[in-house]
Every structure is written in C-alpha cells, then in structure tokens.
Design a protein around this motif. Structure first.
Motif, PDB file in Angstrom:
ATOM      1  N   PRO A  27      -2.977  -1.807  -4.739  1.00 50.55           N
ATOM      2  CA  PRO A  27      -3.130  -3.058  -5.485  1.00 50.55           C
ATOM      3  C   PRO A  27      -1.801  -3.805  -5.575  1.00 50.55           C
ATOM      4  CG  PRO A  27      -3.363  -1.147  -6.941  1.00 50.55           C
ATOM      5  CD  PRO A  27      -3.217  -0.625  -5.558  1.00 50.55           C
ATOM      6  N   ALA A  28      -1.877  -5.135  -5.614  1.00 51.54           N
ATOM      7  CA  ALA A  28      -0.680  -5.979  -5.645  1.00 51.54           C
ATOM      8  C   ALA A  28       0.213  -5.679  -6.845  1.00 51.54           C
ATOM      9  CB  ALA A  28      -1.075  -7.447  -5.627  1.00 51.54           C
ATOM     10  N   GLN A  29      -0.336  -5.172  -7.931  1.00 53.28           N
ATOM     11  CA  GLN A  29       0.502  -4.851  -9.086  1.00 53.28           C
ATOM     12  C   GLN A  29       1.322  -3.574  -8.859  1.00 53.28           C
ATOM     13  OE1 GLN A  29      -2.852  -5.066  -9.212  1.00 53.28           O
ATOM     14  NE2 GLN A  29      -3.721  -3.411 -10.416  1.00 53.28           N
ATOM     15  N   ASP A  30       0.983  -2.793  -7.818  1.00 57.21           N
ATOM     16  CA  ASP A  30       1.744  -1.587  -7.490  1.00 57.21           C
ATOM     17  C   ASP A  30       2.669  -1.764  -6.296  1.00 57.21           C
ATOM     18  OD1 ASP A  30       0.455  -0.229  -9.528  1.00 57.21           O
ATOM     19  OD2 ASP A  30      -1.092   0.587  -8.195  1.00 57.21           O
ATOM     20  N   TYR A  32       4.034  -4.981  -3.489  1.00 60.05           N
ATOM     21  CA  TYR A  32       3.973  -6.328  -2.941  1.00 60.05           C
ATOM     22  C   TYR A  32       5.331  -6.698  -2.346  1.00 60.05           C
ATOM     23  CZ  TYR A  32       3.144 -11.336  -2.551  1.00 60.05           C
ATOM     24  OH  TYR A  32       3.004 -12.603  -2.077  1.00 60.05           O
ATOM     25  N   LEU A  92       8.046  -5.357  -5.021  1.00 60.90           N
ATOM     26  CA  LEU A  92       7.451  -4.665  -6.161  1.00 60.90           C
ATOM     27  C   LEU A  92       6.935  -3.332  -5.622  1.00 60.90           C
ATOM     28  CD1 LEU A  92       6.454  -4.661  -9.115  1.00 60.90           C
ATOM     29  CD2 LEU A  92       4.341  -5.711  -8.277  1.00 60.90           C
ATOM     30  N   GLY A  93       7.440  -2.225  -6.130  1.00 55.51           N
ATOM     31  CA  GLY A  93       7.019  -0.900  -5.678  1.00 55.51           C
ATOM     32  C   GLY A  93       7.741  -0.416  -4.432  1.00 55.51           C
TER      33      GLY A  93
END
Length: 149
Positions: A27-30, A32, A92-93
């Motif tokens: 997922p993009a929240q984990d 990107y 991100l991540g």
C-alpha cells in the motif's frame, strides 16, 4: 534476453523464473517512491558488473522493481543500497527496497535472462547505468555457454 522494469514480469512468467516483485501490492502508505535516485551496490566480479563502479546510482519510480529471488542458482548482479538507499528525492518506506536485488541474471537453456528492476536508460542517470545495460546485452555470465568455451 534483457528485461527492464514491467517487462521483467513477462520474462518471469514466460520462463517460470523464481523471482517476484518485492514491492508489488504494497500500500502507498507503506511504500512510495515518486521518482528518486537510489544507491546501487554492484557485484563488479560478475561479467555484467565488471565495467561499473561498485557503488553507483539508479533511478527508481512507480514502475521500478525490487526483487525477491527464490533460486540460489540465480546471480544477483546488483542490489539497492543497505539501510536507507535514498540519495536524492524522497521515499516512504525505504526499508522495503534496502538491500533487495535490483539486477538478476538467471540461466535459461543455453543463455540467460537479465532482469533490471530499474530503467538503466533513464535520462541523465544513464551515465551510471549504461555500462550495466550494455554488458547485459553483450556478455552476461553465460558467454562461455553461448560461445562453446
């Protein structure tokens, strides 16, 4: 055969390679990376990495890959840098790609398939990665098999 980014999915399926995209379906929240420069650690003892610097850079963006390799006979030619591989841009991540294979070579029949997880011919970054692309097209590890030597 040389396959770059999304084309690597085709080669993986066609030759039933034991390789997968480690960042697919995250997922993009984990995870990107909209387009950033990442550190790349190259095995300069491998024929594909021979003319590259051991520490170089690669452009990573939406269609790029970090690989999970599930066959010990495949060669890892390069990996994204350990820790936080980010050199320019943002991510991100970063732990999702850190240390993951970015270039993989697998024997197939009398030849090999080379998978690039990033675009080695992307704009100005090509000065760092063209040697890898040209070597993958010209030699690869399987040269001795192709030439009979």
């Amino acid at each position: 055969m040389v396959a770059v980014e999304e084309a690597s999915d085709f080669a993986i399926d066609l030759f039933d390679l034991r390789v997968s995209n480690a960042v697919d379906r995250l997922p993009a929240q984990d995870f990107y990376i909209p387009g950033s420069i990442l550190a790349l650690d190259v095995d300069t003892d491998h024929p594909i990495g021979r003319w590259s610097d051991s520490g170089t850079v690669a452009w990573f963006w939406r269609s790029s890959r970090a690989f999970d390799v599930n066959d010990p006979t495949y060669d890892i030619v390069a990996r994204y840098g350990e820790g936080n591989p980010l050199l320019s841009g943002w991510v991100l991540g970063p732990e999702q790609v850190a240390g993951k294979p970015s270039i993989v070579e697998a024997s197939v029949g009398r030849g090999s398939v080379v998978l690039f997880g990033f675009q080695p011919n992307y704009r100005g970054q090509t000065l760092a990665t063209w040697p890898l692309l040209f070597a993958a097209m010209a030699v690869g590890k399987r040269q001795e098999t192709r030439t009979g030597g």
